[in-house]
Scaffold this motif. Structure first.
Motif, PDB file in Angstrom:
ATOM      1  N   SER A 139      18.057  11.187 -16.051  1.00 36.18           N
ATOM      2  CA  SER A 139      18.405  10.612 -14.749  1.00 36.18           C
ATOM      3  C   SER A 139      17.402  10.999 -13.664  1.00 36.18           C
ATOM      4  CB  SER A 139      19.814  11.049 -14.340  1.00 36.18           C
ATOM      5  OG  SER A 139      20.779  10.497 -15.213  1.00 36.18           O
ATOM      6  N   PHE A 140      16.584  12.011 -13.919  1.00 35.09           N
ATOM      7  CA  PHE A 140      15.530  12.348 -12.968  1.00 35.09           C
ATOM      8  C   PHE A 140      14.594  11.160 -12.760  1.00 35.09           C
ATOM      9  CE2 PHE A 140      11.487  14.212 -11.625  1.00 35.09           C
ATOM     10  CZ  PHE A 140      11.892  15.096 -10.637  1.00 35.09           C
ATOM     11  N   PHE A 141      14.468  10.314 -13.781  1.00 30.52           N
ATOM     12  CA  PHE A 141      13.569   9.175 -13.688  1.00 30.52           C
ATOM     13  C   PHE A 141      14.137   8.023 -12.854  1.00 30.52           C
ATOM     14  CE2 PHE A 141      11.599  10.884 -17.725  1.00 30.52           C
ATOM     15  CZ  PHE A 141      10.414  11.253 -17.103  1.00 30.52           C
ATOM     16  N   TYR A 142      15.355   8.176 -12.338  1.00 34.73           N
ATOM     17  CA  TYR A 142      15.848   7.191 -11.363  1.00 34.73           C
ATOM     18  C   TYR A 142      14.878   7.094 -10.181  1.00 34.73           C
ATOM     19  CZ  TYR A 142      20.556   5.843 -12.968  1.00 34.73           C
ATOM     20  OH  TYR A 142      21.613   5.273 -13.635  1.00 34.73           O
ATOM     21  N   HIS A 143      14.314   8.238  -9.778  1.00 34.86           N
ATOM     22  CA  HIS A 143      13.383   8.221  -8.646  1.00 34.86           C
ATOM     23  C   HIS A 143      12.151   7.378  -8.961  1.00 34.86           C
ATOM     24  CE1 HIS A 143      15.972  11.334  -7.205  1.00 34.86           C
ATOM     25  NE2 HIS A 143      15.513  12.265  -8.029  1.00 34.86           N
ATOM     26  N   TYR A 144      11.618   7.566 -10.143  1.00 31.52           N
ATOM     27  CA  TYR A 144      10.452   6.817 -10.604  1.00 31.52           C
ATOM     28  C   TYR A 144      10.790   5.321 -10.643  1.00 31.52           C
ATOM     29  CZ  TYR A 144       6.182   6.320 -13.572  1.00 31.52           C
ATOM     30  OH  TYR A 144       4.943   6.007 -14.080  1.00 31.52           O
ATOM     31  N   ALA A 145      11.951   5.007 -11.197  1.00 31.49           N
ATOM     32  CA  ALA A 145      12.362   3.607 -11.313  1.00 31.49           C
ATOM     33  C   ALA A 145      12.522   2.956  -9.942  1.00 31.49           C
ATOM     34  CB  ALA A 145      13.668   3.515 -12.101  1.00 31.49           C
ATOM     35  N   ARG A 146      13.034   3.716  -8.966  1.00 31.69           N
ATOM     36  CA  ARG A 146      13.185   3.144  -7.622  1.00 31.69           C
ATOM     37  C   ARG A 146      11.837   2.744  -7.033  1.00 31.69           C
ATOM     38  NH1 ARG A 146      16.958   7.306  -7.156  1.00 31.69           N
ATOM     39  NH2 ARG A 146      19.034   6.396  -7.405  1.00 31.69           N
ATOM     40  N   LEU A 147      10.840   3.583  -7.228  1.00 28.17           N
ATOM     41  CA  LEU A 147       9.524   3.260  -6.674  1.00 28.17           C
ATOM     42  C   LEU A 147       8.935   2.019  -7.347  1.00 28.17           C
ATOM     43  CD1 LEU A 147       8.013   6.846  -6.328  1.00 28.17           C
ATOM     44  CD2 LEU A 147       8.842   5.356  -4.503  1.00 28.17           C
ATOM     45  N   ILE A 148       9.134   1.889  -8.655  1.00 27.96           N
ATOM     46  CA  ILE A 148       8.654   0.677  -9.336  1.00 27.96           C
ATOM     47  C   ILE A 148       9.402  -0.546  -8.830  1.00 27.96           C
ATOM     48  CG2 ILE A 148       8.489  -0.487 -11.574  1.00 27.96           C
ATOM     49  CD1 ILE A 148       8.083   2.258 -12.859  1.00 27.96           C
TER      50      ILE A 148
ATOM     51  N   THR B 138       0.829  -1.215   0.000  1.00 29.54           N
ATOM     52  CA  THR B 138       0.000   0.000   0.000  1.00 29.54           C
ATOM     53  C   THR B 138       0.857   1.255   0.000  1.00 29.54           C
ATOM     54  OG1 THR B 138      -1.817  -1.132   1.148  1.00 29.54           O
ATOM     55  CG2 THR B 138      -1.756   1.271   1.288  1.00 29.54           C
ATOM     56  N   ILE B 139       1.906   1.267   0.829  1.00 27.01           N
ATOM     57  CA  ILE B 139       2.803   2.430   0.889  1.00 27.01           C
ATOM     58  C   ILE B 139       3.473   2.661  -0.461  1.00 27.01           C
ATOM     59  CG2 ILE B 139       4.917   3.339   1.925  1.00 27.01           C
ATOM     60  CD1 ILE B 139       4.126   1.768   4.494  1.00 27.01           C
ATOM     61  N   ALA B 140       3.941   1.587  -1.081  1.00 28.13           N
ATOM     62  CA  ALA B 140       4.620   1.712  -2.374  1.00 28.13           C
ATOM     63  C   ALA B 140       3.679   2.247  -3.450  1.00 28.13           C
ATOM     64  CB  ALA B 140       5.199   0.361  -2.788  1.00 28.13           C
ATOM     65  N   LEU B 141       2.471   1.738  -3.505  1.00 23.46           N
ATOM     66  CA  LEU B 141       1.503   2.196  -4.501  1.00 23.46           C
ATOM     67  C   LEU B 141       1.116   3.649  -4.273  1.00 23.46           C
ATOM     68  CD1 LEU B 141      -0.740  -0.990  -4.702  1.00 23.46           C
ATOM     69  CD2 LEU B 141       0.701  -0.079  -6.542  1.00 23.46           C
ATOM     70  N   ASP B 142       0.940   4.039  -3.018  1.00 25.92           N
ATOM     71  CA  ASP B 142       0.608   5.438  -2.714  1.00 25.92           C
ATOM     72  C   ASP B 142       1.747   6.369  -3.130  1.00 25.92           C
ATOM     73  OD1 ASP B 142      -1.826   4.690  -1.704  1.00 25.92           O
ATOM     74  OD2 ASP B 142      -1.241   4.828   0.410  1.00 25.92           O
ATOM     75  N   ALA B 143       2.995   5.967  -2.860  1.00 19.75           N
ATOM     76  CA  ALA B 143       4.145   6.792  -3.222  1.00 19.75           C
ATOM     77  C   ALA B 143       4.244   6.937  -4.740  1.00 19.75           C
ATOM     78  CB  ALA B 143       5.427   6.187  -2.657  1.00 19.75           C
ATOM     79  N   LEU B 144       3.984   5.866  -5.469  1.00 26.66           N
ATOM     80  CA  LEU B 144       3.995   5.931  -6.929  1.00 26.66           C
ATOM     81  C   LEU B 144       2.945   6.911  -7.446  1.00 26.66           C
ATOM     82  CD1 LEU B 144       4.633   2.236  -7.990  1.00 26.66           C
ATOM     83  CD2 LEU B 144       5.760   4.231  -9.005  1.00 26.66           C
TER      84      LEU B 144
END
Length: 487
Positions: free
Chosen positions: A335-344, A194-200
């Motif tokens: 490289s800004f999308f590193y953050h997005y990739a980490r959440l996935i 749930t936490i991961a999905l909310d953060a995404l």
């Protein structure tokens, strides 16, 4: 005769960095360099140590991701013993590595990155930290703490300690997973998911506010490298090396990680203790033209892993991966999308953890293969949170280390980090002034890669940083120091 002893730089520090930004004759930014000024010498002082001690020794390289070195070292040991470890040992190692990636990604996103994204890049630096985030977004901050705790508890349940567990060894692992331990981890999964999905969801809604950062934070062509399964599936523990280019074309596939020297070269720079690996077939990139499409610069880590894999193999993470690729037109270059990739990847880790715990073999007590030294040289490779990690050992007949080579993920991103700093500086520096907001954007550009030197400081919003503006004639026209706030 008098003697002079000089220790420069001072070792065992939390992670200081220096950036030099070079101006041309017109005062415009021509180049930038990111200097890592700390030296520890693990490769040298491991010489002479017994092979069986290496997992525990090399785990001390990093207090944030000790498991990564523990596993890569143990895998090198497996090869020197020439053993196939029991299936359950492999599954338990995978489980610990997933917990490691999860907790490290949670630290990077919620503690180090979220203050910038949620409080603003130009917000008050006294509040732009984890404590300011707790005050402004208490539920989000709490979720990040709980998510990291979940990953650390997996490590503790398996290895007996959250940091530096002496658990994986050449030939397998020391202790099994208990029924109680499995139950405890399983009970935490719904909350973590749930936490991961909310953060995404929150991150995706923020993207429209950071279009400038997406365009300027390391947005350039490069190669991407990481491990995949023979079928191209997302991989964190084993598999083959794959390189893709910025268009998503596979340029090298099913490479044996043990033969890394055939496709990875290691360069050194006189102004940094961080090595600069590159893709050998395309050569070392020209210092002033590192963004050429045909250069050997490559990136590793969560962004690279999502760019090189065909799919992740779980329902929720694959759904997010499809959306990610639609947004980035297939291959994410910023490289800004590193953050997005980490959440996935956090979500992918949670789903893979659940799958492993449902395997009835996960509780087996058959955990270790016994053998002596059968090979005198071996390479152990695994995916650390920040990217692909190589441990290369040479031993004598008694298993004593004769030579050690470590290729760390942060080093493999070194060329790309330099390019990122230069790109940010060109966009945000006008003249000889260095405003605080620019300082923070340089820091945030580096933090996108989550380099070991920043995460090891436990910095509360700001990491120690020294920036110099250097004119074309070599004179320093401005410089600024930022000391670390809090620990």
């Amino acid at each position: 005769m008098s003697k002079r002893i000089v220790i420069d730089p001072v070792t065992r520090i939390e992670g200081h960095a220096k950036i030099s930004i070079y101006l041309d004759d017109t005062g415009q930014v021509s180049d930038a360099r990111f200097h890592v000024t700390e030296f520890r010498g693990f490769e040298k002082f491991c010489e002479g140590r017994p092979l069986w001690e290496m997992p525990g020794i090399t785990a001390r390289i990093c207090g944030i991701c000790p498991v990564s070195h523990l596993l890569a070292s143990a895998k090198a040991g497996d090869r020197i013993l020439s053993v196939t470890i029991p299936p359950t040992a492999t599954k338990l190692r995978r489980l610990m590595n997933l917990g490691q990636i999860l907790q490290s990604h949670a630290l990077s996103f919620f503690h180090l990155t979220a203050p910038d994204l949620l409080l603003g890049m130009d917000s008050d630096p006294q509040k732009r930290n984890i404590f300011g985030l707790i005050a402004a977004q208490p539920e989000l901050a709490r979720g990040g703490i709980r998510l990291r705790q979940f990953g650390q508890e997996i490590i503790e349940v398996l290895g007996g300690a959250k940091i530096h567990p002496a658990w994986a060894v050449p030939g397998g692992v020391r202790e099994p997973l208990s029924v109680e331990g499995r139950t405890h981890i399983q009970e935490r999964i719904p909350e973590a998911r749930t936490i991961a999905l909310d953060a995404l969801d929150r991150f995706k809604k923020l993207l429209k506010d950071y279009e400038k950062e997406v365009q300027t934070f390391g947005n350039f062509p490069s190669l991407f490298m990481g491990l995949v399964t023979p079928d191209g599936l997302w991989e964190t523990y084993d598999g083959y090396i794959r390189f893709v280019d910025s268009a998503g074309n596979i340029i090298a596939d099913k490479l044996d990680p043990a033969r890394y020297q055939e496709f990875i070269g290691e360069a050194v720079q006189p102004d940094s203790y961080l090595k600069s690996p590159y893709y050998r077939p395309l050569g070392y990139p020209d210092q002033h033209d590192q963004c050429r499409i045909d250069s050997g610069m490559y990136r590793v880590g969560p962004l690279a892993r999502l760019n090189i894999c065909s799919h992740i193999g779980t329902t929720l993470a694959d759904r997010e991966l499809r959306e990610f690729r639609e947004l980035t037109s297939g291959t994410a270059k910023s490289s800004f999308f590193y953050h997005y990739a980490r959440l996935i990847e956090i979500l992918a880790c949670i789903e893979h953890i659940e799958m492993l715990l449902d395997d009835p073999d996960i509780l087996s007590n058959r955990l270790r293969s016994e053998a002596g030294v059968n090979q005198l040289e071996a390479v152990g490779v695994s995916e650390a949170p920040r990217g692909t990690l190589f441990h290369h050992y040479q031993v004598d007949e008694n298993g004593l280390l004769q030579k050690v080579n470590l290729i760390i993920a942060t080093g493999q991103n070194n060329l790309a980090m330099n390019r990122t700093v230069a790109q940010i500086a060109r966009h945000f520096i006008q003249g000889t002034e260095i405003p605080e907001g620019m300082l923070n954007r340089v820091e945030a550009g580096i933090r996108a890669f989550d380099p070991c030197l920043s995460c090891s400081t436990h910095a509360a919003g700001q990491m120690p940083l020294h920036i110099q503006l250097v004119a074309a004639n070599g004179n320093i026209v401005n410089q600024v120091w930022r000391e670390k706030l809090g620990v």
